[in-house]
Design a protein around this motif. Structure first.
Motif, short mmCIF file in Angstrom:
data_model
loop_
_atom_site.label_atom_id
_atom_site.label_comp_id
_atom_site.label_asym_id
_atom_site.label_seq_id
_atom_site.Cartn_x
_atom_site.Cartn_y
_atom_site.Cartn_z
N MET A 1 -13.57 114.93 32.61
CA MET A 1 -13.91 114.14 31.45
C MET A 1 -14.12 115.08 30.26
O MET A 1 -14.71 116.15 30.41
CB MET A 1 -15.16 113.31 31.71
CG MET A 1 -15.05 112.35 32.89
SD MET A 1 -13.70 111.20 32.77
CE MET A 1 -14.38 110.02 31.65
N ARG A 2 -13.65 114.65 29.10
CA ARG A 2 -13.78 115.45 27.88
C ARG A 2 -14.38 114.59 26.77
O ARG A 2 -14.19 113.38 26.72
CB ARG A 2 -12.43 115.98 27.42
CG ARG A 2 -11.75 116.89 28.41
CD ARG A 2 -12.44 118.25 28.46
NE ARG A 2 -11.71 119.18 29.28
CZ ARG A 2 -11.97 119.44 30.55
NH1 ARG A 2 -12.96 118.83 31.15
NH2 ARG A 2 -11.26 120.31 31.22
N GLN A 3 -15.06 115.25 25.87
CA GLN A 3 -15.77 114.56 24.80
C GLN A 3 -14.97 114.61 23.49
O GLN A 3 -14.42 115.64 23.12
CB GLN A 3 -17.11 115.26 24.61
CG GLN A 3 -18.10 114.55 23.76
CD GLN A 3 -19.43 115.32 23.72
OE1 GLN A 3 -19.46 116.54 23.76
NE2 GLN A 3 -20.52 114.59 23.65
N GLN A 4 -14.92 113.48 22.82
CA GLN A 4 -14.42 113.41 21.45
C GLN A 4 -15.62 113.16 20.55
O GLN A 4 -16.48 112.35 20.89
CB GLN A 4 -13.41 112.27 21.29
CG GLN A 4 -12.12 112.51 22.04
CD GLN A 4 -11.15 111.35 21.84
OE1 GLN A 4 -11.55 110.20 21.81
NE2 GLN A 4 -9.89 111.69 21.70
N ILE A 5 -15.67 113.87 19.42
CA ILE A 5 -16.80 113.77 18.50
C ILE A 5 -16.30 113.26 17.15
O ILE A 5 -15.27 113.71 16.66
CB ILE A 5 -17.49 115.13 18.30
CG1 ILE A 5 -17.98 115.70 19.63
CG2 ILE A 5 -18.61 115.04 17.28
CD1 ILE A 5 -19.08 114.89 20.28
N LEU A 6 -17.05 112.36 16.58
CA LEU A 6 -16.77 111.82 15.25
C LEU A 6 -18.06 111.95 14.44
O LEU A 6 -19.10 111.45 14.84
CB LEU A 6 -16.36 110.35 15.35
CG LEU A 6 -16.15 109.58 14.06
CD1 LEU A 6 -14.99 110.16 13.25
CD2 LEU A 6 -15.90 108.11 14.37
N VAL A 7 -17.99 112.65 13.32
CA VAL A 7 -19.14 112.81 12.43
C VAL A 7 -18.84 112.01 11.18
O VAL A 7 -17.83 112.23 10.52
CB VAL A 7 -19.37 114.29 12.06
CG1 VAL A 7 -20.61 114.42 11.18
CG2 VAL A 7 -19.49 115.15 13.30
N LEU A 8 -19.68 111.03 10.89
CA LEU A 8 -19.52 110.21 9.70
C LEU A 8 -20.69 110.44 8.77
O LEU A 8 -21.85 110.43 9.19
CB LEU A 8 -19.45 108.72 10.07
CG LEU A 8 -18.29 108.29 10.95
CD1 LEU A 8 -18.38 106.79 11.24
CD2 LEU A 8 -16.95 108.63 10.31
N TYR A 9 -20.38 110.63 7.50
CA TYR A 9 -21.40 110.73 6.45
C TYR A 9 -21.33 109.41 5.69
O TYR A 9 -20.28 109.05 5.16
CB TYR A 9 -21.10 111.90 5.52
CG TYR A 9 -21.09 113.22 6.24
CD1 TYR A 9 -22.27 113.94 6.40
CD2 TYR A 9 -19.92 113.73 6.77
CE1 TYR A 9 -22.27 115.15 7.08
CE2 TYR A 9 -19.91 114.93 7.45
CZ TYR A 9 -21.08 115.64 7.60
OH TYR A 9 -21.07 116.84 8.28
N LEU A 10 -22.43 108.67 5.66
CA LEU A 10 -22.46 107.34 5.07
C LEU A 10 -23.15 107.36 3.72
O LEU A 10 -23.89 108.28 3.39
CB LEU A 10 -23.17 106.38 6.02
CG LEU A 10 -22.61 106.30 7.45
CD1 LEU A 10 -23.38 105.27 8.27
CD2 LEU A 10 -21.13 106.00 7.46
N ALA A 11 -22.89 106.33 2.93
CA ALA A 11 -23.46 106.22 1.59
C ALA A 11 -24.97 106.04 1.63
O ALA A 11 -25.66 106.35 0.66
CB ALA A 11 -22.80 105.08 0.83
N SER A 12 -25.50 105.52 2.74
CA SER A 12 -26.94 105.35 2.89
C SER A 12 -27.29 105.49 4.36
O SER A 12 -26.42 105.77 5.19
CB SER A 12 -27.39 103.98 2.35
OG SER A 12 -27.07 102.96 3.27
N SER A 13 -28.52 105.28 4.71
CA SER A 13 -28.95 105.41 6.10
C SER A 13 -28.57 104.20 6.95
O SER A 13 -28.74 104.22 8.16
CB SER A 13 -30.47 105.61 6.16
OG SER A 13 -31.13 104.48 5.62
N ALA A 14 -28.02 103.15 6.34
CA ALA A 14 -27.62 101.94 7.08
C ALA A 14 -26.25 102.13 7.72
O ALA A 14 -25.31 102.59 7.06
CB ALA A 14 -27.59 100.74 6.14
N LEU A 15 -26.13 101.80 9.00
CA LEU A 15 -24.85 101.97 9.69
C LEU A 15 -23.72 101.12 9.11
O LEU A 15 -22.56 101.43 9.33
CB LEU A 15 -25.02 101.64 11.17
CG LEU A 15 -25.54 102.77 12.04
CD1 LEU A 15 -25.82 102.26 13.45
CD2 LEU A 15 -24.58 103.93 12.06
#
Length: 91
Positions: A1-15
Motif C-alpha cells: 500500500m502506498r500513500q498519496q498526499i494532497l495539501v490544500l490551502y483554503l481561503a479560510s478555515s472552513a472546509l
C-alpha cells in the motif's frame, strides 16, 4: 500500500471555502505532479476532496493575528493535509 498526499490551502478555515493553493505527492509512483503543473486546483474546496474519497488527517491551528498585524502578508495559514492509500503497484 502506498500513500498519496494532497495539501490544500483554503481561503479560510472552513472546509467548504475556496482552494487558493495546492500541492500533490504520489507515493504510488504512477504520477509525478510538480509545482505549477496546473492552473486549476484539483478540487474547488476541501469538502469536494472529502467527497472524492480523500481523508483529512491534519489542519493548521487557528492562531489570532497580533494586534496591529491583521493585514500583514505571510504564509498561507489555512493548510489542510489529505491522504488516499492505494495499491502501490505501478500500472
Amino acid at each position: 500500500m502506498r500513500q498519496q498526499i494532497l495539501v490544500l490551502y483554503l481561503a479560510s478555515s472552513a472546509l467548504d471555502s475556496d482552494v487558493v493553493g495546492w500541492s500533490r505527492y504520489d507515493g504510488t509512483g504512477r504520477t509525478r505532479p510538480t509545482t505549477g503543473d496546473s492552473d486549476e486546483p484539483p478540487y474547488p474546496t476541501g469538502l469536494a476532496a472529502l467527497h472524492d474519497g480523500w481523508r483529512l488527517f491534519q489542519a493548521s491551528q487557528l492562531l489570532p493575528s497580533q494586534s496591529g498585524h491583521e493585514y500583514d502578508v505571510s504564509f498561507l495559514k489555512h493548510e489542510f493535509f489529505f491522504e488516499k492509500v492505494e495499491d502501490g503497484s505501478r500500472s
